[in-house]
Scaffold this motif. Structure first.
Motif, mmCIF file in Angstrom:
data_model
loop_
_atom_site.group_PDB
_atom_site.id
_atom_site.type_symbol
_atom_site.label_atom_id
_atom_site.label_comp_id
_atom_site.label_asym_id
_atom_site.label_seq_id
_atom_site.Cartn_x
_atom_site.Cartn_y
_atom_site.Cartn_z
ATOM 1 N N GLY A 140 12.861 -8.433 89.207
ATOM 2 C CA GLY A 140 13.529 -7.447 90.065
ATOM 3 C C GLY A 140 12.820 -7.337 91.413
ATOM 4 N N LEU A 141 11.484 -7.338 91.360
ATOM 5 C CA LEU A 141 10.703 -7.292 92.608
ATOM 6 C C LEU A 141 10.921 -8.556 93.436
ATOM 7 C CD1 LEU A 141 7.439 -5.813 91.067
ATOM 8 C CD2 LEU A 141 8.829 -4.730 92.851
ATOM 9 N N PHE A 142 11.052 -9.690 92.755
ATOM 10 C CA PHE A 142 11.323 -10.963 93.437
ATOM 11 C C PHE A 142 12.693 -10.905 94.132
ATOM 12 C CE2 PHE A 142 13.328 -15.162 93.276
ATOM 13 C CZ PHE A 142 12.366 -15.984 93.864
ATOM 14 N N PHE A 143 13.701 -10.420 93.429
ATOM 15 C CA PHE A 143 15.042 -10.314 94.031
ATOM 16 C C PHE A 143 14.985 -9.411 95.266
ATOM 17 C CE2 PHE A 143 16.996 -10.720 89.476
ATOM 18 C CZ PHE A 143 16.716 -12.071 89.468
ATOM 19 N N ARG A 144 14.284 -8.277 95.127
ATOM 20 C CA ARG A 144 14.192 -7.347 96.255
ATOM 21 C C ARG A 144 13.508 -8.000 97.442
ATOM 22 N NH1 ARG A 144 10.475 -2.041 95.964
ATOM 23 N NH2 ARG A 144 8.912 -3.662 96.082
ATOM 24 N N GLN A 145 12.431 -8.705 97.166
ATOM 25 C CA GLN A 145 11.706 -9.358 98.261
ATOM 26 C C GLN A 145 12.618 -10.318 99.036
ATOM 27 O OE1 GLN A 145 8.060 -11.498 97.149
ATOM 28 N NE2 GLN A 145 8.307 -12.776 98.959
ATOM 29 N N HIS A 146 13.593 -10.890 98.324
ATOM 30 C CA HIS A 146 14.490 -11.846 98.983
ATOM 31 C C HIS A 146 15.834 -11.223 99.351
ATOM 32 C CE1 HIS A 146 11.606 -15.058 98.688
ATOM 33 N NE2 HIS A 146 11.347 -14.647 97.459
ATOM 34 N N GLY A 147 15.838 -9.917 99.542
ATOM 35 C CA GLY A 147 16.966 -9.273 100.204
ATOM 36 C C GLY A 147 18.015 -8.641 99.324
ATOM 37 N N VAL A 148 17.914 -8.798 98.002
ATOM 38 C CA VAL A 148 18.936 -8.235 97.123
ATOM 39 C C VAL A 148 18.621 -6.754 96.897
ATOM 40 C CG1 VAL A 148 20.037 -8.381 94.852
ATOM 41 C CG2 VAL A 148 19.301 -10.473 96.023
ATOM 42 N N ARG A 149 19.608 -5.897 97.149
ATOM 43 C CA ARG A 149 19.368 -4.445 97.119
ATOM 44 C C ARG A 149 19.959 -3.771 95.884
ATOM 45 N NH1 ARG A 149 15.427 -3.390 100.021
ATOM 46 N NH2 ARG A 149 16.121 -1.218 100.207
ATOM 47 N N SER A 150 20.527 -4.534 94.992
ATOM 48 C CA SER A 150 21.083 -3.950 93.769
ATOM 49 C C SER A 150 20.770 -4.911 92.625
ATOM 50 C CB SER A 150 22.596 -3.764 93.918
ATOM 51 O OG SER A 150 23.154 -3.302 92.709
ATOM 52 N N VAL A 151 19.997 -4.430 91.659
ATOM 53 C CA VAL A 151 19.564 -5.317 90.568
ATOM 54 C C VAL A 151 19.766 -4.624 89.216
ATOM 55 C CG1 VAL A 151 17.800 -6.380 92.042
ATOM 56 C CG2 VAL A 151 17.146 -4.514 90.502
ATOM 57 N N SER A 152 19.816 -5.424 88.171
ATOM 58 C CA SER A 152 19.681 -4.833 86.839
ATOM 59 C C SER A 152 18.537 -5.523 86.123
ATOM 60 C CB SER A 152 20.983 -4.881 86.034
ATOM 61 O OG SER A 152 21.688 -6.054 86.237
ATOM 62 N N LEU A 153 17.919 -4.750 85.242
ATOM 63 C CA LEU A 153 16.764 -5.204 84.490
ATOM 64 C C LEU A 153 17.190 -5.244 83.033
ATOM 65 C CD1 LEU A 153 14.503 -2.763 86.410
ATOM 66 C CD2 LEU A 153 14.710 -5.208 86.840
ATOM 67 N N SER A 154 16.795 -6.291 82.341
ATOM 68 C CA SER A 154 17.336 -6.485 81.002
ATOM 69 C C SER A 154 16.298 -6.281 79.922
ATOM 70 C CB SER A 154 17.915 -7.897 80.887
ATOM 71 O OG SER A 154 16.895 -8.856 81.069
ATOM 72 N N LEU A 155 16.813 -6.096 78.729
ATOM 73 C CA LEU A 155 15.970 -6.083 77.539
ATOM 74 C C LEU A 155 16.866 -6.445 76.367
ATOM 75 C CD1 LEU A 155 12.945 -5.334 77.083
ATOM 76 C CD2 LEU A 155 13.792 -3.293 75.965
ATOM 77 N N THR A 156 16.318 -7.195 75.420
ATOM 78 C CA THR A 156 17.095 -7.503 74.234
ATOM 79 C C THR A 156 16.659 -6.625 73.068
ATOM 80 O OG1 THR A 156 17.698 -9.206 72.632
ATOM 81 C CG2 THR A 156 15.532 -9.420 73.634
ATOM 82 N N GLN A 157 17.659 -6.234 72.281
ATOM 83 C CA GLN A 157 17.370 -5.580 71.004
ATOM 84 C C GLN A 157 16.560 -6.560 70.167
ATOM 85 O OE1 GLN A 157 20.881 -5.426 68.559
ATOM 86 N NE2 GLN A 157 20.123 -3.767 67.257
ATOM 87 N N GLN A 158 15.495 -6.062 69.517
ATOM 88 C CA GLN A 158 14.750 -6.993 68.657
ATOM 89 C C GLN A 158 14.699 -6.476 67.218
ATOM 90 O OE1 GLN A 158 12.257 -10.087 70.530
ATOM 91 N NE2 GLN A 158 11.492 -8.384 71.754
ATOM 92 N N THR A 159 13.510 -6.351 66.660
ATOM 93 C CA THR A 159 13.436 -6.211 65.205
ATOM 94 C C THR A 159 13.107 -4.813 64.706
ATOM 95 O OG1 THR A 159 11.184 -7.013 65.476
ATOM 96 C CG2 THR A 159 12.822 -8.601 64.723
ATOM 97 N N ASN A 162 4.401 -5.558 58.955
ATOM 98 C CA ASN A 162 5.184 -5.197 57.765
ATOM 99 C C ASN A 162 6.184 -4.059 57.996
ATOM 100 O OD1 ASN A 162 3.405 -3.141 57.950
ATOM 101 N ND2 ASN A 162 2.175 -3.720 56.150
ATOM 102 N N THR A 163 6.168 -3.473 59.204
ATOM 103 C CA THR A 163 7.211 -2.493 59.513
ATOM 104 C C THR A 163 8.341 -3.114 60.338
ATOM 105 O OG1 THR A 163 6.285 -1.784 61.644
ATOM 106 C CG2 THR A 163 5.406 -0.717 59.665
ATOM 107 N N GLY A 164 8.182 -4.385 60.721
ATOM 108 C CA GLY A 164 9.202 -5.044 61.530
ATOM 109 C C GLY A 164 8.925 -5.001 63.025
ATOM 110 N N ARG A 165 7.768 -4.429 63.419
ATOM 111 C CA ARG A 165 7.428 -4.431 64.844
ATOM 112 C C ARG A 165 6.852 -5.793 65.247
ATOM 113 N NH1 ARG A 165 6.603 0.775 67.420
ATOM 114 N NH2 ARG A 165 7.095 2.395 65.911
#
Lengths: 433, 157
Positions: A196-215, A370-373
């Motif tokens: 996101g910081l990289f996109f901003r540095q190169h002029g993009v003013r609207s970003v989304s940040l992702s995350l995947t559901q895991q375990t 053992n808890t799935g983390r």
């Protein structure tokens, strides 16, 4: 002179979020423009707050345009839409029919060297895409990271110029999904914020940040909170939102198990404050889903989202602190974010477990406790500590399969238990109402 | 393949050489978990593995074969382009005189239609693969085939 703003992908997500809704989006892409159009129309008309998706084919992703043409000539079915090879007027007509830009559409591709894809998008007036110099290079290509960084920088700058013509170019970092599974979330949070910081540095003013559901639902919720906190700290001067991906690993085989996993992803998105959710379907474990299966998933998620209320804040087990350590350590390496990212991977400050790319050090390892983390059994040269000695010394092929199929097993087993006690068959029938 | 064996054995005369497997995907496939798993499986069952990763262009694979001189090449692909990419790749491999007799197998999800893709196996064998393992194939069958394809290492070394 200001050009009047036109409807935008980012604006759509903002307005749905402002009304308390969740934008749901499929991962749909077809080689045939007619079928792609049907997919976009079906997405648009689904009973949900949707955004359309044009996923590109693998040949376009790797820049093998000769293979695209050969496939088209020989009627070989492509696994996505070859945006750079199809007559632009065909694509423009498709977008017009579907009501773009009032109906928002995102291009999804996976290119480490995306110039041709960005050229096509800019020419077509498409204002939203995703990827990133690390997240589309390391997991998906053989391209040297430094080269991907250079090309992504130029593409961001080109894309950002759309804002001079009334567009709001929006770029999503795929960094929260590195390899899709078995990456402890602190590293995912860090990589997507750095992109996101990289996109901003190169002029993009609207970003989304992702995350995947895991375990582990608690760990996932903590990761989403960490991502919001770090994004608010580092990207406060631009528009941003968080997008959650429904589980990206080995998917449950049973329709009940698959829908139950999607239901949990949706609850996680709502509780974790994500503005957008990328869904998966009941067909995920065995083939590319149909349009109808995608619509079913979108509508199922929409119903589930309305039923979910925000709950207790998650327990803090240190995800935010670890993610911040990564980000700050990387940013100290160079004032240019792209160069800092390249140095970080070269020095092993960032090291994605099980990533085969030559520019990934490959000394970190993760395991499921053992808890799935997800935890670190080895951190290599990363500036964080491993999680004690509880992890396995070496991972065997069966350990790996067990970890990779942990979610599939858990949801399929739960589904068969529920089926056994005779729960009403409304989910099985594929309906979500 | 016999001459490769002679060269390798002369470098380590005291121990039987582990069969060498070159593991790769096809040019358009970026998936790697399949490759990580197969590497571990093949190493555990006594093979040396050269894992050249995802998105391998045809020419690079041919060059890696020349460099590493594997006993078997295992192509694993799951993105749905495997039938088309595999056919092109094996045709390229078989046009190289040095690689005409090399054992090359392919497996994974080979088309975009799931179970409906199973007819492509015969076409891939016709095109030059020694065996095709669809995504529901048995791991034991796969390992058995790999073992049977390197008999020269089990005797006389």
């Amino acid at each position: 002179m200001a050009v009047p703003a036109r409807p935008s992908f980012a604006g759509h997500v903002r307005s749905v979020a402002a009304s308390g809704g969740l934008v749901v989006q499929p991962r749909m892409g077809f080689g045939d423009p007619q079928r792609m159009l049907h997919g976009l129309l079906a997405t648009k008309h689904a009973a949900a707050h949707t955004a359309g998706t044009i996923t590109l084919d693998s040949y376009t992703r790797v820049g093998d345009f000769a293979a695209v043409l050969e496939a088209i000539d020989n009627d070989v079915e492509l696994n996505g839409y070859p945006i750079a090879s199809i007559d632009p007027f065909v694509t423009l007509s498709m977008l017009d029919t579907v009501g773009h830009p009032r109906f928002p559409v995102q291009v999804r591709h996976g290119s480490a060297l995306p110039t041709a894809v960005f050229d096509a998008m800019v020419g077509l007036g498409l204002d939203a895409t995703e990827g990133g110099p690390a997240s589309y290079c390391l997991p998906y290509s053989r391209v040297p990271l430094s080269r991907a960084v250079q090309e992504w920088a130029a593409c961001c700058e080109r894309f950002a110029e759309l804002s001079e013509f009334g567009f709001e170019p929006h770029l999503e970092s795929f960094g929260g999904c590195m390899l899709g599974q078995l990456c402890p979330p602190s590293l995912l949070v860090a990589i997507t914020v750095l992109e996101g910081l990289f996109f901003r540095q190169h002029g993009v003013r609207s970003v989304s940040l992702s995350l995947t559901q895991q375990t582990h639902a608690g760990q996932d919720l903590e990761a989403l909170a960490a991502l919001h906190a770090l994004a608010a700290e580092k990207l406060s001067d631009i528009d941003w939102h968080v997008v959650l991906y429904a589980y990206m690993g080995v998917y449950p085989r049973s329709p009940r198990g698959a829908l139950s996993l999607l239901a949990d992803a949706t609850s996680l998105a709502v509780r974790g404050g994500a503005a957008r959710l990328i869904v998966k379907t009941v067909a995920e474990s065995y083939r590319i889903p149909t349009i109808a299966e995608n619509v079913e998933a979108l509508e199922f998620a929409a119903v589930r989202a309305r039923q979910t209320t925000v709950g207790e804040p998650p327990e803090d087990t240190g995800v935010l602190a670890e993610a911040r350590t990564f980000v700050d350590a990387v940013l100290e390496l160079h004032s240019d974010v792209g160069k800092a990212i390249v140095r970080a991977f070269a020095s092993g400050y960032l090291d994605v477990p099980y990533c085969l790319h030559a520019d990934n050090t490959g000394r970190s390892r993760s395991y499921l406790d053992n808890t799935g983390r997800l935890r670190w059994s080895s951190v290599g040269a990363m500036p964080i500590r491993a999680d004690g000695t509880a992890g396995p010394a070496a991972v065997s092929s069966s350990d790996l399969l067990t970890a990779l199929s942990f979610i599939q097993r858990r949801y399929d087993e739960a589904a068969s238990v529920r089926a056994g006690i005779g729960e009403p068959g409304k989910i099985e029938s594929g309906s979500c109402r | 393949m016999a001459e490769y064996t002679a060269v390798e054995v002369s470098t380590s005369p005291l121990a039987p050489r582990r069969p060498k497997v070159l593991l790769s995907s096809v040019s358009s496939d970026s998936h790697t978990w399949n490759l990580v798993f197969l590497q571990l499986l093949l190493e555990e069952t006594g093979h040396d593995v050269v894992n050249i990763g995802a998105c391998v262009p045809d020419d690079l694979l041919v060059a890696e074969c020349a460099e590493h001189r594997p006993d078997v090449v295992v192509i694993s692909t799951v993105n749905g382009h495997g039938a088309a990419d595999g056919k092109r790749l094996i045709t390229r491999i078989r046009t190289d005189p040095a690689l005409r007799g090399l054992t090359v197998v392919i497996g994974g999800k080979l088309g975009v239609a799931g179970a409906a893709d199973h007819s492509c196996a015969a076409e891939l064998v016709d095109a030059g693969f020694d065996a095709v393992f669809q995504d529901n194939a048995d791991v034991g069958d796969f390992l058995g085939f790999i073992e049977s394809s390197v008999p020269s290492l089990e005797v006389g070394v």
